[in-house]
Scaffold this motif. Sequence first.
Motif, short mmCIF file in Angstrom:
data_model
loop_
_atom_site.label_atom_id
_atom_site.label_comp_id
_atom_site.label_asym_id
_atom_site.label_seq_id
_atom_site.Cartn_x
_atom_site.Cartn_y
_atom_site.Cartn_z
N LEU A 2 -20.45 -3.94 42.85
CA LEU A 2 -19.71 -4.95 43.28
C LEU A 2 -18.70 -4.39 44.31
CD1 LEU A 2 -18.90 -6.99 40.15
CD2 LEU A 2 -20.33 -7.58 41.97
N LEU A 3 -18.14 -3.20 43.80
CA LEU A 3 -17.10 -2.44 44.88
C LEU A 3 -17.72 -2.24 46.26
CD1 LEU A 3 -15.12 -0.08 42.81
CD2 LEU A 3 -14.30 -1.65 44.20
N LEU A 17 -10.02 -7.42 33.44
CA LEU A 17 -9.32 -7.26 34.60
C LEU A 17 -8.29 -8.15 34.77
CD1 LEU A 17 -11.90 -5.46 36.93
CD2 LEU A 17 -9.98 -4.28 35.45
N LYS A 18 -6.93 -8.01 35.30
CA LYS A 18 -6.10 -8.86 35.73
C LYS A 18 -6.29 -9.01 37.27
CE LYS A 18 -2.64 -8.14 32.28
NZ LYS A 18 -1.30 -7.73 31.78
N ILE A 19 -6.91 -10.15 37.62
CA ILE A 19 -7.27 -10.09 38.90
C ILE A 19 -6.32 -11.50 39.75
CG2 ILE A 19 -9.13 -10.68 40.57
CD1 ILE A 19 -11.09 -9.66 38.79
N TYR A 58 -9.19 -4.60 44.85
CA TYR A 58 -10.28 -4.80 45.84
C TYR A 58 -11.05 -5.97 44.90
CZ TYR A 58 -10.41 -0.18 48.31
OH TYR A 58 -10.15 0.96 48.98
N PHE A 59 -10.87 -6.25 43.84
CA PHE A 59 -11.39 -7.32 43.05
C PHE A 59 -11.04 -8.56 43.31
CE2 PHE A 59 -13.42 -4.00 39.66
CZ PHE A 59 -14.40 -3.85 40.84
N SER A 60 -9.74 -8.61 44.04
CA SER A 60 -9.17 -9.92 44.18
C SER A 60 -10.10 -10.79 45.31
CB SER A 60 -7.74 -9.70 44.84
OG SER A 60 -7.88 -8.96 46.17
N SER A 61 -10.92 -10.08 45.90
CA SER A 61 -11.93 -10.79 46.67
C SER A 61 -13.13 -11.38 46.23
CB SER A 61 -12.06 -9.86 47.84
OG SER A 61 -11.19 -9.53 48.56
#
Length: 472
Positions: A96-97, A42-44, A23-26
Amino acid sequence: MSIPILWQNPFSFKLESLFISEYFSSLNEDEINILKEYGLNLKISRKLFNYAKFLKDLNLLNGLEIKVIKLINLNLVKPISSETYFKALMNVVINLLLKLIFESGAVLHKLSLPVSKSFEFKPEIFYSIERNELLFSKLQHLTLSVMPEFNIENITIFLKVLAKNITTISSLELVIFSDYESGLYYSLFHAIIRIIKSQKQLKWFALGGVDHPYGIISALERQKNSLQEVIINKCTYNKEFEVLKDCKNLETLRIINCSSKLLNLLDCKISTLEVVDCPIDVQTSIPLILENSGLLLQRLSFKSGNFGGDNHKVLEALKSFCPNITHLMIKYSKFSIQLLELIGNLQKLQFLSLCCIVDDDIPEEELKIRVMKFAGILPLTLQYLELMDVWLYSYVDILLNRCKAPLKKLLIYQFNHEKHTRALIEFCIRNKALNYVGVHRYSDLDKNFRKGVEAHLTNVALVPWYRIIVNL
């Protein structure tokens, strides 16, 4: 084709929480830096899909929050000793999510609120909801749990936003253990009432933990033509409940841990009735409900400690007015002649679950005769039989040798004897329909018994009872 299906409800899967980083890729650079400042590494990486857009089922407590806590613990640069700091980080990650999900174009079908007492919706979440007009346009299932220690004001604001945006809820579950001295609860109840009144087709409603509903039940007046199932759990009697009498299409009523007064006013005609751990008035209220429901009643469950007393009028009412019962569950009734006569009279019975009491003064020979009679009168329509009685252990072979019902599932407390093995094998040979035998004390089964049964029963599975148990 599979991605939209897999990401409809990923928080319910028994997976590690690392998928949340997808999700955090955005996230934009500023938001990523906020997480880094909190010590979350985090690995994003950029992905092919906007995964948040596919979400349909959002459970903020048992789904999302649990996964977020695991994610934080796995990706912290160094351990956090301060509980306050950890809660602040958890708030940041969850908000954030939610912002990503709400602004992604997601269309939710199911929503469970709230998160824990340590969480609070940030103002930007409400702006995100306004940006996605379709977010709640197809919401069908809403669950709300409120405890006194939760941030009531914050949840109330969120519910007010919901009330403006949803009219499609078909099932609503409310669990409210409240401190009624606080004025904040009146605002909360008002927001809930607005939600109830604004729905077009509310069919399923559950309420638990409320001593004084303060208009919540009265609001169901707007839904009297659509309500089909109502569940009342741990609620005190209140005149508001009389509105249920006007729900002409009510089919299922479940009353759990409530006072007998609540039972006295419910004289609706229904097809499914479940009464659990309530003081049952076997002389008046229950017989009246059974008489009113009559031929409509198909599913009935009594699970109450005081039902084993003088329940003759209830059994007589069932026998006289309710011949169409297909599913019957009775816990803590006497193994009486009246009970046996009732079961023999139900010629459409498919599901039977019993847990019976045996008086100490009944002679053993008389008990054997009753077991024989019970086995012989089981309807030929019966497919599921559950008998969780310890005392029946001595008579299992008698039961199986005389049972002619074409059972598909048999659940029993215990097998552990050579005569039981022979009786069970012979029963399975006669009864080609049997698929499962569930045993409550499965772990206590003798190895020789298990081997002897399994060697002869190639088409029948011997399993722990919880794997095949069916509730009403």
